[in-house]
Design an enzyme around this catalytic site. Structure first.
Site, short mmCIF file in Angstrom:
data_model
loop_
_atom_site.label_atom_id
_atom_site.label_comp_id
_atom_site.label_asym_id
_atom_site.label_seq_id
_atom_site.Cartn_x
_atom_site.Cartn_y
_atom_site.Cartn_z
N ASP A 131 0.82 -1.21 0.00
CA ASP A 131 0.00 0.00 0.00
C ASP A 131 0.86 1.27 0.00
O ASP A 131 0.39 2.33 0.38
CB ASP A 131 -0.91 -0.01 1.24
CG ASP A 131 -2.10 0.91 1.06
OD1 ASP A 131 -2.26 1.48 -0.02
OD2 ASP A 131 -2.87 1.07 2.04
N CYS A 185 -18.68 -15.38 -4.98
CA CYS A 185 -19.72 -14.56 -4.34
C CYS A 185 -21.12 -15.09 -4.68
O CYS A 185 -22.06 -14.87 -3.90
CB CYS A 185 -19.61 -13.11 -4.79
SG CYS A 185 -18.23 -12.21 -4.06
N CYS A 188 -25.02 -13.81 -3.65
CA CYS A 188 -25.01 -13.06 -2.38
C CYS A 188 -24.97 -11.55 -2.63
O CYS A 188 -24.26 -11.07 -3.50
CB CYS A 188 -23.79 -13.49 -1.57
SG CYS A 188 -23.70 -12.71 0.05
N CYS A 195 -24.08 -1.91 3.36
CA CYS A 195 -23.38 -0.62 3.33
C CYS A 195 -24.36 0.51 3.68
O CYS A 195 -25.32 0.75 2.94
CB CYS A 195 -22.76 -0.37 1.96
SG CYS A 195 -21.94 1.24 1.88
N CYS A 237 -14.42 1.55 8.32
CA CYS A 237 -15.71 0.87 8.41
C CYS A 237 -15.52 -0.59 8.00
O CYS A 237 -14.74 -0.87 7.08
CB CYS A 237 -16.72 1.55 7.48
SG CYS A 237 -18.34 0.76 7.44
N CYS A 240 -19.21 -3.85 5.22
CA CYS A 240 -19.30 -4.75 4.05
C CYS A 240 -18.53 -6.04 4.29
O CYS A 240 -18.85 -7.07 3.70
CB CYS A 240 -18.85 -4.04 2.78
SG CYS A 240 -17.14 -3.46 2.80
C1 B12 Z 1 -7.76 3.57 -2.68
C2 B12 Z 1 -7.93 2.52 -1.60
C3 B12 Z 1 -9.06 2.62 -0.76
C4 B12 Z 1 -10.18 3.63 -1.03
C5 B12 Z 1 -11.02 3.14 -2.23
C6 B12 Z 1 -11.44 1.66 -2.09
C7 B12 Z 1 -11.45 0.89 -3.40
N1 B12 Z 1 -12.17 -0.22 -3.41
O1 B12 Z 1 -10.82 1.28 -4.36
C8 B12 Z 1 -10.92 3.64 0.34
C9 B12 Z 1 -10.37 4.76 1.21
C10 B12 Z 1 -12.44 3.79 0.26
C11 B12 Z 1 -10.48 2.30 0.92
C12 B12 Z 1 -11.20 1.61 1.88
C13 B12 Z 1 -10.82 0.40 2.43
N2 B12 Z 1 -9.66 -0.22 2.27
CO1 B12 Z 1 -8.35 0.35 0.94
N3 B12 Z 1 -7.07 0.66 -0.43
C14 B12 Z 1 -6.99 1.48 -1.44
C15 B12 Z 1 -5.76 1.22 -2.32
C16 B12 Z 1 -4.67 2.25 -1.95
C17 B12 Z 1 -6.00 1.25 -3.84
C18 B12 Z 1 -7.25 0.45 -4.30
C19 B12 Z 1 -7.53 0.68 -5.76
O2 B12 Z 1 -6.68 0.46 -6.62
N4 B12 Z 1 -8.73 1.16 -6.11
C20 B12 Z 1 -9.08 1.43 -7.47
C21 B12 Z 1 -10.34 0.71 -7.89
C22 B12 Z 1 -10.54 0.80 -9.40
O3 B12 Z 1 -10.20 -0.63 -7.55
P1 B12 Z 1 -11.43 -1.52 -7.03
O4 B12 Z 1 -12.49 -0.73 -6.39
O5 B12 Z 1 -10.82 -2.60 -6.26
O6 B12 Z 1 -12.00 -1.99 -8.43
C23 B12 Z 1 -11.68 -3.25 -8.94
C24 B12 Z 1 -12.87 -4.18 -8.98
O7 B12 Z 1 -13.91 -3.70 -8.18
C25 B12 Z 1 -13.18 -4.33 -10.42
N5 B12 Z 1 -14.23 -3.47 -10.98
C26 B12 Z 1 -14.30 -2.16 -10.98
N6 B12 Z 1 -15.35 -1.73 -11.66
C27 B12 Z 1 -15.98 -2.85 -12.11
C28 B12 Z 1 -17.12 -2.99 -12.87
C29 B12 Z 1 -17.56 -4.28 -13.17
C30 B12 Z 1 -18.81 -4.40 -13.97
C31 B12 Z 1 -16.84 -5.42 -12.71
C32 B12 Z 1 -17.30 -6.80 -13.00
C33 B12 Z 1 -15.67 -5.25 -11.95
C34 B12 Z 1 -15.27 -3.97 -11.68
O8 B12 Z 1 -11.99 -3.98 -11.12
C35 B12 Z 1 -11.25 -3.03 -10.37
C36 B12 Z 1 -9.78 -3.28 -10.58
O9 B12 Z 1 -9.43 -4.56 -10.11
C37 B12 Z 1 -5.37 -0.24 -1.85
C38 B12 Z 1 -3.85 -0.55 -1.84
C39 B12 Z 1 -3.34 -0.80 -3.24
N7 B12 Z 1 -2.24 -0.19 -3.58
O10 B12 Z 1 -3.95 -1.55 -3.99
C40 B12 Z 1 -5.97 -0.34 -0.43
C41 B12 Z 1 -6.64 -1.66 0.00
C42 B12 Z 1 -7.53 -2.09 -1.14
N8 B12 Z 1 -7.48 -1.30 1.12
C43 B12 Z 1 -7.57 -2.21 2.00
C44 B12 Z 1 -8.44 -2.15 3.14
C45 B12 Z 1 -8.17 -3.14 4.26
C46 B12 Z 1 -9.50 -1.24 3.17
C47 B12 Z 1 -10.69 -1.21 4.16
C48 B12 Z 1 -11.21 -2.59 4.55
C49 B12 Z 1 -10.27 -0.42 5.42
C50 B12 Z 1 -11.41 -0.17 6.41
N9 B12 Z 1 -11.78 -1.14 7.24
O11 B12 Z 1 -11.94 0.89 6.48
C51 B12 Z 1 -11.73 -0.40 3.34
C52 B12 Z 1 -12.64 -1.29 2.49
C53 B12 Z 1 -13.67 -0.56 1.67
C54 B12 Z 1 -14.02 -1.30 0.38
N10 B12 Z 1 -15.15 -2.00 0.35
O12 B12 Z 1 -13.24 -1.25 -0.58
C55 B12 Z 1 -6.73 -3.43 1.65
C56 B12 Z 1 -7.66 -4.54 1.16
C57 B12 Z 1 -7.16 -5.94 1.45
C58 B12 Z 1 -8.02 -6.96 0.76
N11 B12 Z 1 -8.13 -8.14 1.36
O13 B12 Z 1 -8.59 -6.72 -0.29
C59 B12 Z 1 -5.75 -2.86 0.57
C60 B12 Z 1 -5.36 -3.83 -0.54
C61 B12 Z 1 -4.48 -2.35 1.31
C62 B12 Z 1 -3.54 -3.50 1.69
N12 B12 Z 1 -2.31 -3.44 1.23
O14 B12 Z 1 -3.89 -4.43 2.38
N13 B12 Z 1 -9.36 1.86 0.35
#
Ligand code: B12
Length: 313
Positions: A131, A185, A188, A195, A237, A240
């Site tokens: 991260d 998933c 589910c 959320c 939080c 989820c």
């Molecule tokens: C930015 C970030 C956040 C942001 C945005 C979250 C997010 N989902 O992006 C915020 C501040 C909200 C956040 C919150 C949390 N985070 Co955070 N965060 C990050 C970070 C720095 C980057 C994530 C990222 O690239 N986001 C960009 C978007 C595009 O990615 P995405 O949402 O995952 O989207 C993917 C899929 O959803 C899918 N997708 C997207 N759109 C669509 C559409 C369709 C139709 C389909 C099929 C798929 C699809 O493809 C995308 C790319 O793979 C990472 C560390 C890292 N360098 O990776 C940690 C990380 C993801 N976070 C982490 C954690 C622990 C959390 C929290 C649980 C903390 C908490 N308890 O509050 C929450 C969880 C909230 C949640 N449900 O995501 C961990 C997750 C570990 C794991 N097992 O996954 C990470 C990996 C850090 C780590 N090194 O451990 N986080």
């Protein structure tokens, strides 16, 4: 490089305390890249401008290490003893990941030890991340077979649920990629329903509505309509994650570093009255301290207002 090298690295990683290990090519894949572009284009990252700034890096790990041939993806479980789903009556709630020692420090130490071991044993080029750099950790971990990205977007492991911190070692060693895990998933919808702010659509998150973003990352005051929905959450939080069936039966973390370092307060005043020094001392070495005193106090004010509104005060 052979499967034996990968096996040796896996064994050493486990010995160092990692709970999950897998290997992938240093490329998150075109689907993940398209999804990241769409996420940014739609503004779902809110004020996290740093996600746009290094978009090319984020999509291409070779920008950080041109000689990289593989990425070792690693996970450490932080699964709590008690599911936080029932913590609704606490005066203020800090999410599970932030109650123990900061995972950046805990993981970094082990990642560096593993990287050093790889460099010594195979004269490998290595770089470690958790991260701390623009890297798409979740899609890379999914490709490395650690789990799948659930509808809440976090990585879910069959063995550890989604209570898994992720980290990685980029290397110029050629390691055979692991077999990716399939999406489990099914139909589910629990995380989507749970959320409180409606931030989740299947596999997509709108960070601007996510309580984790609002309480930690956002530099703006929390919009009033969303503040009302935050309940007692003052740092991150877990809603989820805590409802996810895959998190129900996982063993609690074996890492003492992730055990809670502070108790929940008896009442909000207990934390609200901390000055900056007391705050830093109370939350020393945890992620909460990184958020800063002022931000945390603002979040406590919101929790207080929500409690008063609930009591009809
Ligand atoms: C930015 C970030 C956040 C942001 C945005 C979250 C997010 N989902 O992006 C915020 C501040 C909200 C956040 C919150 C949390 N985070 Co955070 N965060 C990050 C970070 C720095 C980057 C994530 C990222 O690239 N986001 C960009 C978007 C595009 O990615 P995405 O949402 O995952 O989207 C993917 C899929 O959803 C899918 N997708 C997207 N759109 C669509 C559409 C369709 C139709 C389909 C099929 C798929 C699809 O493809 C995308 C790319 O793979 C990472 C560390 C890292 N360098 O990776 C940690 C990380 C993801 N976070 C982490 C954690 C622990 C959390 C929290 C649980 C903390 C908490 N308890 O509050 C929450 C969880 C909230 C949640 N449900 O995501 C961990 C997750 C570990 C794991 N097992 O996954 C990470 C990996 C850090 C780590 N090194 O451990 N986080």
């Amino acid at each position: 490089m052979s499967a034996e090298t990968a096996q040796a690295i896996e064994a050493e990683a486990k010995r160092l305390g990692f709970d999950a290990v897998g290997f992938a090519l240093p490329d998150p894949g075109s689907q993940a890249k398209d999804n990241l572009r769409a996420y940014l284009a739609e503004g779902r990252h809110g004020g996290m401008g740093w996600m746009e700034d290094r978009l090319e890096w984020r999509m291409n790990p070779l920008m950080m290490m041109p000689s990289a041939k593989s990425i070792v993806m690693l996970g450490m479980s932080y699964a709590p003893k008690h599911n936080p789903q029932n913590d609704v009556s606490l005066p203020a709630r800090v999410s599970v990941y932030a109650r123990g020692r900061d995972y950046h420090d805990v993981m970094k130490k082990r990642l560096k030890a593993l990287a050093r071991w790889m460099a010594d044993g195979w004269k490998a080029d290595v770089k470690v991340f958790t991260d701390t750099a623009p890297l798409m950790e979740k899609p890379l971990a999914a490709l490395a077979g650690l789990g799948w990205q659930g509808k809440h977007t976090n990585l879910v492991s069959r063995k550890h649920g989604s209570w898994l911190f992720l980290g990685s070692v980029l290397t110029d060693l050629e390691l055979p990629p692991s077999k990716p895990e399939r999406d489990r998933c099914g139909n589910c919808q629990r995380c989507i329903i749970a959320c409180p702010t409606g931030a989740i659509a299947p596999y997509r998150i709108d960070a601007r509505r996510c309580i984790s973003y609002l309480t930690i990352e956002s530099k703006e005051p929390v919009p009033a309509d969303l503040a009302k929905l935050m309940g007692n959450k003052v740092f991150g939080c877990d809603d989820c994650l805590s409802v996810c069936p895959w998190n129900k039966l996982v063993p609690p973390t074996s890492h003492s570093e992730f055990a809670p370092r502070f108790d929940p307060p008896q009442n909000i005043g207990e934390w609200r009255h901390m000055d900056e020094e007391a705050f830093r001392k109370h939350f020393a070495q945890t992620p909460v301290r990184r958020a800063g005193h002022r931000r945390f106090m603002d979040n406590l004010d919101i929790a207080q207002k929500n409690a008063e509104a609930q009591d009809g005060r």
